[in-house]
Design an enzyme around this catalytic site. Structure first.
Site, mmCIF file in Angstrom:
data_model
loop_
_atom_site.group_PDB
_atom_site.id
_atom_site.type_symbol
_atom_site.label_atom_id
_atom_site.label_comp_id
_atom_site.label_asym_id
_atom_site.label_seq_id
_atom_site.Cartn_x
_atom_site.Cartn_y
_atom_site.Cartn_z
ATOM 1 N N LYS A 112 0.763 -1.243 -0.108
ATOM 2 C CA LYS A 112 -0.088 -0.006 0.021
ATOM 3 C C LYS A 112 0.865 1.428 -0.062
ATOM 4 C CE LYS A 112 -4.001 -2.235 0.714
ATOM 5 N NZ LYS A 112 -3.616 -3.763 0.719
HETATM 6 C C1 LIG Z 1 -4.043 -4.718 0.304
HETATM 7 C C2 LIG Z 1 -3.275 -5.911 0.410
HETATM 8 C C3 LIG Z 1 -3.520 -7.054 -0.736
HETATM 9 C C4 LIG Z 1 -4.695 -6.996 -1.736
HETATM 10 O O1 LIG Z 1 -4.781 -5.814 -2.601
HETATM 11 P P1 LIG Z 1 -5.753 -5.588 -3.461
HETATM 12 O O2 LIG Z 1 -5.379 -4.378 -4.280
HETATM 13 O O3 LIG Z 1 -6.751 -5.046 -2.370
HETATM 14 O O4 LIG Z 1 -6.320 -6.517 -4.280
HETATM 15 C C5 LIG Z 1 -2.644 -8.178 -0.869
HETATM 16 N N1 LIG Z 1 -1.686 -8.242 0.028
HETATM 17 C C6 LIG Z 1 -1.446 -7.301 0.992
HETATM 18 C C7 LIG Z 1 -0.511 -7.407 1.946
HETATM 19 C C8 LIG Z 1 -2.373 -5.934 1.196
HETATM 20 O O5 LIG Z 1 -1.859 -5.116 1.893
#
Ligand SMILES: *Cc1c(COP(=O)(O)O)cnc(C)c1O
Length: 497
Positions: A112
């Site tokens: 993120k």
């Molecule tokens: C948010 C997240 C995901 C999923 O990503 P999306 O864009 O919501 O599909 C997968 N792994 C981690 C560690 C995340 O923080």
């Protein structure tokens, strides 16, 4: 050429990129989507010579066309700096025949950060561009990683406040500690009694509450969203796919034009949608492999054409993927329905009313770039253990879901193309699950003992993000019912009942 953004749910007048970033969601509840997907206008061989920041500019300039070159380059400079613990920003680790694209080298050691380090800066420029006088209140629902990454991104950014809701008991202890120890006078963290979807629905409701919107405006506030539906999150995520291809080319791991598969551990469908956009822009991706955990709504969707969230919500060891409504899927649905806003609006209404919708055969035929599968909890743990024992490389639970699904994919299809696995979190973020997968005996150790043990067995240094919370005290103690989120926001902002 100017690129405008339209809503997925009605034919309202398209808006500029800065406006879409500022608003997060369209007024009709739809998601903003660019009127067309631009093509990369620099050849891969040129991109192969560029830094992450330079590639970021080459991609983002095509989408954020009302930002000046200087504005955009400044946002990029502010975002991708020493907050990342490697100059490469998103290094690729080759393990066996597979490439792990490590997206966890930012401030909060999860992917993120890739978008949330830049979003606050994009938003701040967007506010100035649109003569916004109100203070911007970022409202976010998180399944763990977004919350901390958004808090870190927005902390003490002038003209903003950030309120994060997370499911109490639905995130890892380290994730929770990361959030409740967040500094910054403009940060608020609230645990809710409910799951992530409750939190996300609560936030959506608050956004749609026009009465509250008026009260906010009178008090000098306006909402925006840092959730992965914001176009200012999606576009920065396209960058690292383009970057990874350029890097593989530069390192002569692939030859010019060679297609690769991309494997993405998926929750809200933001990350994999970015890969889909990268493909549409001209990056040679063959298959987009969508990996789910036991909350396998997406797997069922890809196999049947029916999206159905009416099912038990399962708490797994990959909590950031514990999601039954993958919000970003709406953009794909809209696209494969021939950009028919009305049909899309009807499907989304069905999703909110009946909890499901289906797509036509014609639409399904357009999903052949995608492959969906899922990994059970046991398969995920086995994957971590197996990879560690064979190679010494330790991956987190989310990445392990992707790796396990990729194994299934290879077995099923005998596809031998090179694959890039999006490695979305550091194993240090989900230490207990990771370590007990390797050896169940570790379960008797404390959280930070496990951190040190992980450092020992993986021969990696403990990330700064973890060292910082080792001794930090909780600052945020707010908890509320899922039905009381609106009241909580009013209380925080000092808006009268
Ligand atoms: C948010 C997240 C995901 C999923 O990503 P999306 O864009 O919501 O599909 C997968 N792994 C981690 C560690 C995340 O923080």
């Amino acid at each position: 050429m100017e690129l405008l953004y339209k809503s997925t749910r009605s034919d309202q007048t398209p808006v500029t990129a800065s406006w879409a970033i500022l608003k997060g969601l369209a007024e009709d509840g739809g998601l903003f989507i660019p009127e067309r997907i631009p093509k990369l206008d620099v050849p891969m061989e040129e991109l192969a010579k560029m830094s992450y920041q330079e590639i970021a500019y080459e991609v983002m300039k095509l989408y954020f066309t009302d930002f000046t070159e200087e504005e955009l380059k400044q946002c990029i400079r502010f975002a991708y700096d020493e907050k990342f613990d490697t100059k490469e920003i998103a290094p690729i680790r080759k393990v066996g025949q597979t490439y792990y694209l490590e997206l966890f080298h930012g401030a909060t050691i999860a992917f993120k950060d890739m978008a949330l380090s830049i979003l606050p800066h994009l938003m701040s420029v967007a506010a100035k561009k649109n003569q916004v006088k109100n203070e911007i209140v970022i409202l976010t629902a998180t399944s763990g990683d977004t919350g901390k990454a958004a808090l870190a991104g927005f902390a003490d950014v002038e003209g903003t406040k950030i309120i994060v809701f997370y499911p109490k008991g639905g995130v890892s202890p380290i994730q929770e500690k990361q959030m409740v120890t967040q500094k910054g006078n403009n940060t608020y963290v609230v645990g809710i009694h409910g799951n992530f979807d409750d939190a996300q629905n609560g936030v959506k409701e608050i956004f749609g509450n026009q009465e509250l919107g008026k009260q906010m405006d009178q008090a000098g506030f306006q909402f925006s969203s840092a959730n992965s539906i914001n176009i200012g999150r999606l576009v920065p995520q396209i960058v690292y796919y383009v970057y990874s291809y350029a890097k593989l080319l530069a390192d002569q791991e692939i030859v010019k034009g060679e297609t690769i598969d991309v494997v993405v551990p998926t929750g809200n469908f933001g990350n994999i949608l970015a890969a889909y956009f990268a493909k549409q822009m001209g990056m040679p991706i063959e298959r987009l492999i969508c990996a789910s955990n036991e909350n396998k709504v997406l797997y069922d969707f890809f196999s049947t054409g029916i999206y159905n969230k009416n099912r038990e919500f399962i708490l797994t060891s990959s909590p950031s993927m514990d999601i039954l409504i993958s919000s970003n899927l709406e953009r794909l649905i809209y696209k494969i329905a021939g950009e028919d806003a009305k049909a899309n609006q009807e499907r989304m209404a069905a999703l909110s009313k009946e909890g499901s919708y289906c797509i036509t055969e014609e639409m399904k035929a357009q999903l052949k770039d995608f492959y969906g599968n899922y990994a059970t909890e046991a398969e995920t743990a086995d994957m971590i253990k197996e990879l560690y024992e064979k190679t010494g490389y330790v991956i987190d639970t989310h990445t392990a879901v992707a790796a396990a699904v990729y194994q299934k994919y290879q077995k099923e299809t005998k596809d031998t193309k090179k694959a890039l696995i999006a490695s979305t979190a550091s194993p240090y973020k989900f230490t207990r699950s990771v370590m007990t997968a390797i050896n169940p005996d570790y379960n008797t150790m404390g959280d930070f003992e496990l951190v040190d043990e992980l450092s020992k067995i993986s021969h990696t240094t403990v990330p700064r993000a973890i060292e910082e919370i080792r001794n930090a005290q909780a600052i945020h103690h707010r908890v509320c019912d899922a039905t009381k989120m609106t009241e909580t926001v009013k209380e925080i902002l000092g808006i009268k009942k």
